[in-house]
Design an enzyme around this catalytic site. Structure first.
Site, short mmCIF file in Angstrom:
data_model
loop_
_atom_site.label_atom_id
_atom_site.label_comp_id
_atom_site.label_asym_id
_atom_site.label_seq_id
_atom_site.Cartn_x
_atom_site.Cartn_y
_atom_site.Cartn_z
N GLU A 185 -18.57 -16.40 17.02
CA GLU A 185 -18.63 -15.25 16.10
C GLU A 185 -19.38 -15.74 14.86
OE1 GLU A 185 -17.75 -12.25 16.71
OE2 GLU A 185 -16.59 -12.53 18.54
N GLU A 229 -28.46 -13.47 4.62
CA GLU A 229 -27.05 -13.11 4.50
C GLU A 229 -26.51 -13.68 3.18
OE1 GLU A 229 -24.17 -15.27 6.88
OE2 GLU A 229 -22.92 -13.50 7.06
N LYS A 247 -8.36 -25.71 13.95
CA LYS A 247 -9.12 -26.52 12.98
C LYS A 247 -9.66 -25.59 11.91
CE LYS A 247 -12.66 -27.87 11.52
NZ LYS A 247 -13.06 -27.65 10.09
N CYS A 263 -17.75 -11.09 7.20
CA CYS A 263 -18.89 -11.10 8.13
C CYS A 263 -19.40 -9.69 8.36
CB CYS A 263 -18.49 -11.76 9.45
SG CYS A 263 -17.03 -11.06 10.20
#
Ligand code: NAD
Length: 477
Positions: A246, A381, A173, A280
């Site tokens: 994650e 972030e 997905k 990331c």
């Protein structure tokens, strides 16, 4: 080879094209125009994908490990054969420069090839006159692979090969922002693996939640934001579906006073700005010792000013657009906050009329000079091309700052003295700490986040075992 029209891309369910009436538009972030149309899956189609994956799983698991290895290698060959086409789709939907997209596709086939030889070990717990006790590894069943938009195929590398090698079947997905390359991958793999072993479904908004709460999955392997990761985990709780998460990060880089500015500056620049900062494990706050701060800042600014930002299909472009409007707005919001707070913008800044006129979501690499530690651009972030460059004097203090906050994904330490750097590295609480490099990943090395950066690991033997459960068989002698 003629280019396919992307509007013809179809979902893969039960090894064939799933017909969909509804589609949604995927926007090319470099132009604002349509990159292609993607099918908008119905709940019934998700049910069909899960049912076909369930039906295929026992047969897939019954193959020997060497047979499944051969399939992984055949998948890698098929991906290599279509690398150019897949990379063009990645660039069109995600924005990264074509060479980076080609590297992403090469990474997917490399991970398949390097995962293939891994073993599923059996552990002998006891073997004596009284008893034989052996713990072995079983597949979980059907795995949902939910991926983010920053590396639509790259993020799949860490899930697809290991899940399949362990004997699971997989339903992919992708993010609604970047479904096209995964759709094409599904089409390519139809001829390579048995029906139902790999399925691809795409949709907008609600599909992710449908997947993560669907009782037909035995494992959700999720990569994305921490906020969504929490939703995934609570959704999976109802059925005790296993999860690997994650999630986000705010990775620090610590540059010790003896690091050579000429040696480290270019590496630090790309640590922060590669893929327009949308990684990331990118360095999201760089702490430089006061002794060399000015020299490093000057070099980073020079690199930022020289770098070519533009459409990823144009030769020589090094940094593409921000990948989608939602992320562009997030990054600009942080940048505006810095401007309002009067931070020192060393280079870059809000996109000017010339950049906006290009029609894409472009932001030039922006460096913010020594903002306060409490600034949003330091604490949050950014996941984009805006970097806080911080000055420090005390190593103990900077380690405490690096460890502050909820995340613990990655970190890096830079120094000419490797012993000193390793001593600092051991004091940092993150899943990976690199010394004199950053973001290096390998199919043989597990990576994952501590704290709010995730649960579990991907890659390497440990990553493979996350797609299995233990079973112990005991024989009373
Ligand atoms: P996101 O959380 O918005 O979306 C990730 C995926 O989850 C997408 O496929 C999305 O459609 C799907 N989704 C949305 N709602 C869902 C729900 N309720 N249940 C299940 N799935 C749902 O993240 P993003 O914006 O695509 O990616 C950026 C984030 O991902 C950043 O925070 C970044 O740090 C993180 N990230 C982490 C890693 C890592 O390895 N730790 C790697 C890449 C990106």
């Amino acid at each position: 080879m003629p280019m396919r029209t992307t509007s013809a891309l179809t979902m893969t369910v039960a090894g064939t094209a799933a017909q969909t009436l509804a589609t949604f538009e995927v926007t090319d972030p470099a132009t604002g125009r349509t990159a292609g149309l993607a099918p908008d899956a119905t709940r019934e189609q998700l049910d069909d994908a899960v049912a076909s994956a369930r039906a295929a799983q026992p047969g897939w698991a019954a193959l020997s490990l060497p047979q499944r290895r051969t399939y992984l290698e055949a998948m890698a060959d098929a991906i290599d054969d279509s690398a150019g086409e897949l990379a063009e789709l990645v660039t069109a939907e995600q924005g990264k420069p074509l060479p980076l997209a080609l590297a992403e596709v090469a990474g997917l086939s490399l991970w398949l090839r390097r995962t293939a030889p891994l073993d599923l070990p059996e552990t002998v717990n006891q073997d004596d006159a009284e008893r034989l006790s052996v713990t072995r590894r079983l597949p979980l069943g059907v795995v949902a692979a939910i991926t983010p938009w920053n590396y639509p195929l790259g993020q799949l590398s860490f899930k697809l090969g290991p899940a399949l090698l362990a004997g699971n079947t997989v339903v992919i997905k992708p993010s609604g922002f970047t479904p096209l390359s995964s759709l094409r991958l599904g089409e390519i793999l139809r001829d390579v693996v048995p029906a139902g072993v790999v399925s691809v479904i795409t949709g907008r908004g609600g599909l992710g939640a449908w997947v993560s709460t669907h009782p037909g999955f035995d494992k959700i392997s999720f990569t994305g934001s921490t906020a969504t990761g929490r939703d995934v985990m609570s959704g999976a709780g109802a059925t005790l579906t296993r999860v690997t998460l994650e999630l986000g990060g705010n990775d620090p880089a610590i540059v010790l006073p003896d690091a050579g500015p000429d040696e480290v500056s270019e590496k630090l620049f790309w640590a922060a700005f590669s893929n327009a900062g949308q990684i990331c494990l990118a360095s999201k706050r760089i702490y430089v010792h006061a002794d060399i701060y000015e020299q490093v800042a000057e070099r980073l600014v020079r690199l930022a000013d020289q770098v070519s930002v533009g459409d990823g299909r144009t030769e020589g472009v090094q940094i593409g657009p921000v990948s989608n409007r939602r992320q562009y707005d997030t990054v600009l919001d942080l940048l505006r906050d810095s401007l309002e707070q009067g931070h020192d913008i060393l280079t870059g800044g809000l996109p000017g009329p010339e950049l906006i006129a290009q029609g894409g979501l472009f932001i030039r690499p922006t460096i913010i000079g020594n903002p306060p530690e409490s600034a949003r651009i330091v604490q949050e972030e950014q996941f984009g091309p805006v970097l806080p460059l911080l000055r420090y004097t005390d190593v103990d203090e900077v380690i405490a700052l690096a460890n502050a906050g909820e995340y613990g994904l990655g970190a890096s330490v830079w120094s000419a003295d490797t012993d000193a750097a390793l001593a600092v590295a051991r004091r940092i609480t993150s899943g990976t700490v690199w010394v004199n490099e950053v973001m290096h990943l390998s199919p043989l090395v597990p990576f994952g986040g501590l704290g709010q950066s995730g649960i579990g690991v991907e890659s390497g033997s440990a990553g493979l075992l996350e797609f299995t459960e233990r079973q112990t068989i005991t024989l009373k002698r």
